[in-house]
Design a protein around this motif. Structure first.
Motif, PDB file in Angstrom:
ATOM      1  N   GLU A  20       3.489  27.041 -11.828  1.00  0.00           N
ATOM      2  CA  GLU A  20       3.033  28.194 -12.602  1.00  0.00           C
ATOM      3  C   GLU A  20       1.737  27.890 -13.336  1.00  0.00           C
ATOM      4  OE1 GLU A  20       6.111  26.968 -12.616  1.00  0.00           O
ATOM      5  OE2 GLU A  20       7.098  28.591 -11.479  1.00  0.00           O
ATOM      6  N   GLU A  21       1.654  26.688 -13.914  1.00  0.00           N
ATOM      7  CA  GLU A  21       0.431  26.299 -14.603  1.00  0.00           C
ATOM      8  C   GLU A  21      -0.723  26.134 -13.619  1.00  0.00           C
ATOM      9  OE1 GLU A  21      -0.495  23.529 -18.373  1.00  0.00           O
ATOM     10  OE2 GLU A  21       0.159  22.375 -16.612  1.00  0.00           O
ATOM     11  N   ALA A  22      -0.436  25.587 -12.448  1.00  0.00           N
ATOM     12  CA  ALA A  22      -1.471  25.438 -11.417  1.00  0.00           C
ATOM     13  C   ALA A  22      -2.023  26.799 -11.013  1.00  0.00           C
ATOM     14  CB  ALA A  22      -0.904  24.712 -10.206  1.00  0.00           C
ATOM     15  N   GLN A  23      -1.131  27.772 -10.837  1.00  0.00           N
ATOM     16  CA  GLN A  23      -1.566  29.117 -10.472  1.00  0.00           C
ATOM     17  C   GLN A  23      -2.418  29.738 -11.567  1.00  0.00           C
ATOM     18  OE1 GLN A  23       1.637  31.811  -9.562  1.00  0.00           O
ATOM     19  NE2 GLN A  23       0.300  33.300  -8.601  1.00  0.00           N
ATOM     20  N   ALA A  24      -2.013  29.543 -12.820  1.00  0.00           N
ATOM     21  CA  ALA A  24      -2.755  30.105 -13.953  1.00  0.00           C
ATOM     22  C   ALA A  24      -4.143  29.480 -14.063  1.00  0.00           C
ATOM     23  CB  ALA A  24      -1.969  29.895 -15.249  1.00  0.00           C
ATOM     24  N   TRP A  25      -4.226  28.166 -13.896  1.00  0.00           N
ATOM     25  CA  TRP A  25      -5.528  27.486 -13.955  1.00  0.00           C
ATOM     26  C   TRP A  25      -6.444  27.955 -12.831  1.00  0.00           C
ATOM     27  CZ3 TRP A  25      -4.480  21.569 -15.114  1.00  0.00           C
ATOM     28  CH2 TRP A  25      -3.904  21.455 -16.390  1.00  0.00           C
ATOM     29  N   ALA A  26      -5.878  28.064 -11.627  1.00  0.00           N
ATOM     30  CA  ALA A  26      -6.675  28.507 -10.485  1.00  0.00           C
ATOM     31  C   ALA A  26      -7.214  29.924 -10.709  1.00  0.00           C
ATOM     32  CB  ALA A  26      -5.842  28.448  -9.213  1.00  0.00           C
ATOM     33  N   LEU A  27      -6.376  30.801 -11.233  1.00  0.00           N
ATOM     34  CA  LEU A  27      -6.795  32.167 -11.498  1.00  0.00           C
ATOM     35  C   LEU A  27      -7.870  32.209 -12.578  1.00  0.00           C
ATOM     36  CD1 LEU A  27      -6.358  35.141 -10.854  1.00  0.00           C
ATOM     37  CD2 LEU A  27      -4.536  35.188 -12.582  1.00  0.00           C
ATOM     38  N   GLU A  28      -7.734  31.359 -13.583  1.00  0.00           N
ATOM     39  CA  GLU A  28      -8.730  31.298 -14.654  1.00  0.00           C
ATOM     40  C   GLU A  28     -10.096  30.846 -14.114  1.00  0.00           C
ATOM     41  OE1 GLU A  28      -9.481  29.071 -18.974  1.00  0.00           O
ATOM     42  OE2 GLU A  28      -7.707  28.621 -17.780  1.00  0.00           O
ATOM     43  N   ARG A  29     -10.087  29.842 -13.232  1.00  0.00           N
ATOM     44  CA  ARG A  29     -11.344  29.365 -12.647  1.00  0.00           C
ATOM     45  C   ARG A  29     -12.005  30.457 -11.809  1.00  0.00           C
ATOM     46  NH1 ARG A  29     -11.156  24.472  -9.115  1.00  0.00           N
ATOM     47  NH2 ARG A  29     -13.388  24.396  -9.555  1.00  0.00           N
ATOM     48  N   TYR A  30     -11.200  31.153 -11.022  1.00  0.00           N
ATOM     49  CA  TYR A  30     -11.754  32.229 -10.203  1.00  0.00           C
ATOM     50  C   TYR A  30     -12.337  33.338 -11.086  1.00  0.00           C
ATOM     51  CZ  TYR A  30     -12.296  36.138  -7.109  1.00  0.00           C
ATOM     52  OH  TYR A  30     -12.827  37.202  -6.445  1.00  0.00           O
ATOM     53  N   ARG A  31     -11.581  33.778 -12.078  1.00  0.00           N
ATOM     54  CA  ARG A  31     -12.031  34.888 -12.920  1.00  0.00           C
ATOM     55  C   ARG A  31     -13.285  34.531 -13.713  1.00  0.00           C
ATOM     56  NH1 ARG A  31      -6.179  37.195 -15.133  1.00  0.00           N
ATOM     57  NH2 ARG A  31      -5.783  38.581 -13.350  1.00  0.00           N
ATOM     58  N   LYS A  32     -13.406  33.267 -14.096  1.00  0.00           N
ATOM     59  CA  LYS A  32     -14.597  32.840 -14.837  1.00  0.00           C
ATOM     60  C   LYS A  32     -15.848  33.029 -13.995  1.00  0.00           C
ATOM     61  CE  LYS A  32     -16.599  28.896 -17.294  1.00  0.00           C
ATOM     62  NZ  LYS A  32     -16.400  27.480 -17.698  1.00  0.00           N
ATOM     63  N   LEU A  33     -15.771  32.656 -12.718  1.00  0.00           N
ATOM     64  CA  LEU A  33     -16.917  32.831 -11.822  1.00  0.00           C
ATOM     65  C   LEU A  33     -17.140  34.294 -11.479  1.00  0.00           C
ATOM     66  CD1 LEU A  33     -19.135  31.640  -9.979  1.00  0.00           C
ATOM     67  CD2 LEU A  33     -17.396  31.383  -8.205  1.00  0.00           C
ATOM     68  N   ALA A  34     -16.065  34.996 -11.118  1.00  0.00           N
ATOM     69  CA  ALA A  34     -16.186  36.385 -10.668  1.00  0.00           C
ATOM     70  C   ALA A  34     -16.616  37.327 -11.792  1.00  0.00           C
ATOM     71  CB  ALA A  34     -14.873  36.856 -10.066  1.00  0.00           C
ATOM     72  N   SER A  35     -16.239  37.021 -13.027  1.00  0.00           N
ATOM     73  CA  SER A  35     -16.620  37.892 -14.144  1.00  0.00           C
ATOM     74  C   SER A  35     -18.111  37.799 -14.431  1.00  0.00           C
ATOM     75  CB  SER A  35     -15.822  37.522 -15.395  1.00  0.00           C
ATOM     76  OG  SER A  35     -16.158  36.209 -15.828  1.00  0.00           O
ATOM     77  N   GLN A  36     -18.728  36.674 -14.087  1.00  0.00           N
ATOM     78  CA  GLN A  36     -20.152  36.489 -14.333  1.00  0.00           C
ATOM     79  C   GLN A  36     -21.007  37.059 -13.205  1.00  0.00           C
ATOM     80  OE1 GLN A  36     -20.389  32.252 -14.733  1.00  0.00           O
ATOM     81  NE2 GLN A  36     -19.653  32.229 -16.846  1.00  0.00           N
ATOM     82  N   HIS A  37     -20.560  36.880 -11.973  1.00  0.00           N
ATOM     83  CA  HIS A  37     -21.429  37.202 -10.848  1.00  0.00           C
ATOM     84  C   HIS A  37     -20.735  38.023  -9.761  1.00  0.00           C
ATOM     85  CE1 HIS A  37     -23.905  34.231 -12.796  1.00  0.00           C
ATOM     86  NE2 HIS A  37     -22.973  33.322 -12.629  1.00  0.00           N
ATOM     87  N   SER A  38     -19.502  38.383  -9.943  1.00  0.00           N
ATOM     88  CA  SER A  38     -18.651  39.042  -8.948  1.00  0.00           C
ATOM     89  C   SER A  38     -18.595  38.209  -7.675  1.00  0.00           C
ATOM     90  CB  SER A  38     -19.098  40.476  -8.675  1.00  0.00           C
ATOM     91  OG  SER A  38     -20.331  40.520  -8.030  1.00  0.00           O
TER      92      SER A  38
END
Length: 285
Positions: A88-106
């Motif tokens: 569960e923590e691995a999934q949350a971290w992975a989602l956080e990394r993706y959203r950090k990039l996608a929120s800046q540049h899509s």
């Protein structure tokens, strides 16, 4: 996968499908497919619905890349070496990394074709992960590319974003490797690249940052170091080459293969390549 049952069969392409990529631009997942029917199709993975059909290429589409490829590939793992304590923590971290990039540049995509060109696309421009950002259907408004990337003289064999998303590199049958701005396709580098790292003398025009020459045969594959500071190419000329991205010059030649080199990968401090000579070679950086 455990029950070997097909969830969906996605039809629509009228020639061979050459490449497929998972994306994360909407919560249910996105599939990008490149085909010899000269199109790229974007699908909503959960429902098998076609969201976009991109028809701008004039020949087979053989390669594509996403600026999110690296974070999707590495999931929760980054340079810090931290280990998640649970799935569960691995999934949350992975989602956080993706959203950090996608929120800046899509989520950006570059497609490459045998028509010698590439296109840079932003199909989910809001950077939102909401399904409504992808509601332009195959029959709706035609998506337009951000930029047509020209310069190669022969077919595009491979294109790949750098892990940090600031650059993209393309390989071609014209024996060259070209670097592009990963956000706009133009020559101006992003602000988070230090000015001292840029050799302006290599800016030939506003289409690409640099052309790196040294191979004497078609360049088949490219791979980046995880810190986006080095690029490695594999070629028909039986060599693997490491390129210095401060000078855009050859940093190191890795000979040893006795025939064409078809594939290469860069993980941590090791490079591995394979080719027509039926061997794998591993180098430690």
């Amino acid at each position: 996968m455990t029950n070997r049952r097909t969830e969906y069969t996605l039809g629509g392409h009228t020639a061979s499908v050459n490449l497929v990529r998972w994306g994360g631009a909407i919560p249910s997942g996105v599939l990008y497919t490149a085909s010899s029917d000269r199109t790229v199709r974007i699908w909503e993975a959960a429902k098998g619905r076609c969201l976009h059909i991109l028809k701008d290429h004039a020949h087979w589409v053989t390669t594509l890349t996403l600026n999110t490829d690296f974070v999707l590939r590495t999931g929760p793992y980054d340079h810090t070496g931290k280990q998640p304590s649970s799935d569960e923590e691995a999934q949350a971290w992975a989602l956080e990394r993706y959203r950090k990039l996608a929120s800046q540049h899509s989520e950006l995509m570059i497609s490459g074709s045998d028509d010698h060109t590439l296109f840079l696309w932003n199909l989910f421009a809001s950077g939102s992960s909401d399904d409504t950002s992808a509601e332009t259907s195959a029959g709706g408004t035609k998506p337009k590319p951000l930029m047509r990337l020209t310069g190669h003289q022969r077919q595009i064999s491979h294109v790949v974003f750098s892990p940090d998303g600031t650059l993209a590199a393309s390989a071609s049958w014209d024996s060259s490797v070209r670097l592009w701005n990963g956000r706009t396709g133009k020559r101006v580098l992003c602000h988070n690249r230090e000015e001292n790292d840029i050799d302006h003398s290599n800016f030939h025009d506003n289409r690409f940052i640099a052309t790196m020459r040294g191979h004497v045969g078609a360049v088949y594959r490219l791979t980046w170091s995880a810190d986006s500071r080095m690029l490695v190419s594999a070629s028909k000329d039986s060599t693997v080459k490491i390129w210095d991205l401060k000078t855009y010059k050859l940093k190191m030649d890795l000979p040893g293969h006795t025939d064409e080199v078809y594939c290469v990968d860069f993980v941590a401090d090791k490079i591995v390549s394979g080719g027509r000579d039926k061997t794998l070679k591993i180098w430690k950086n």
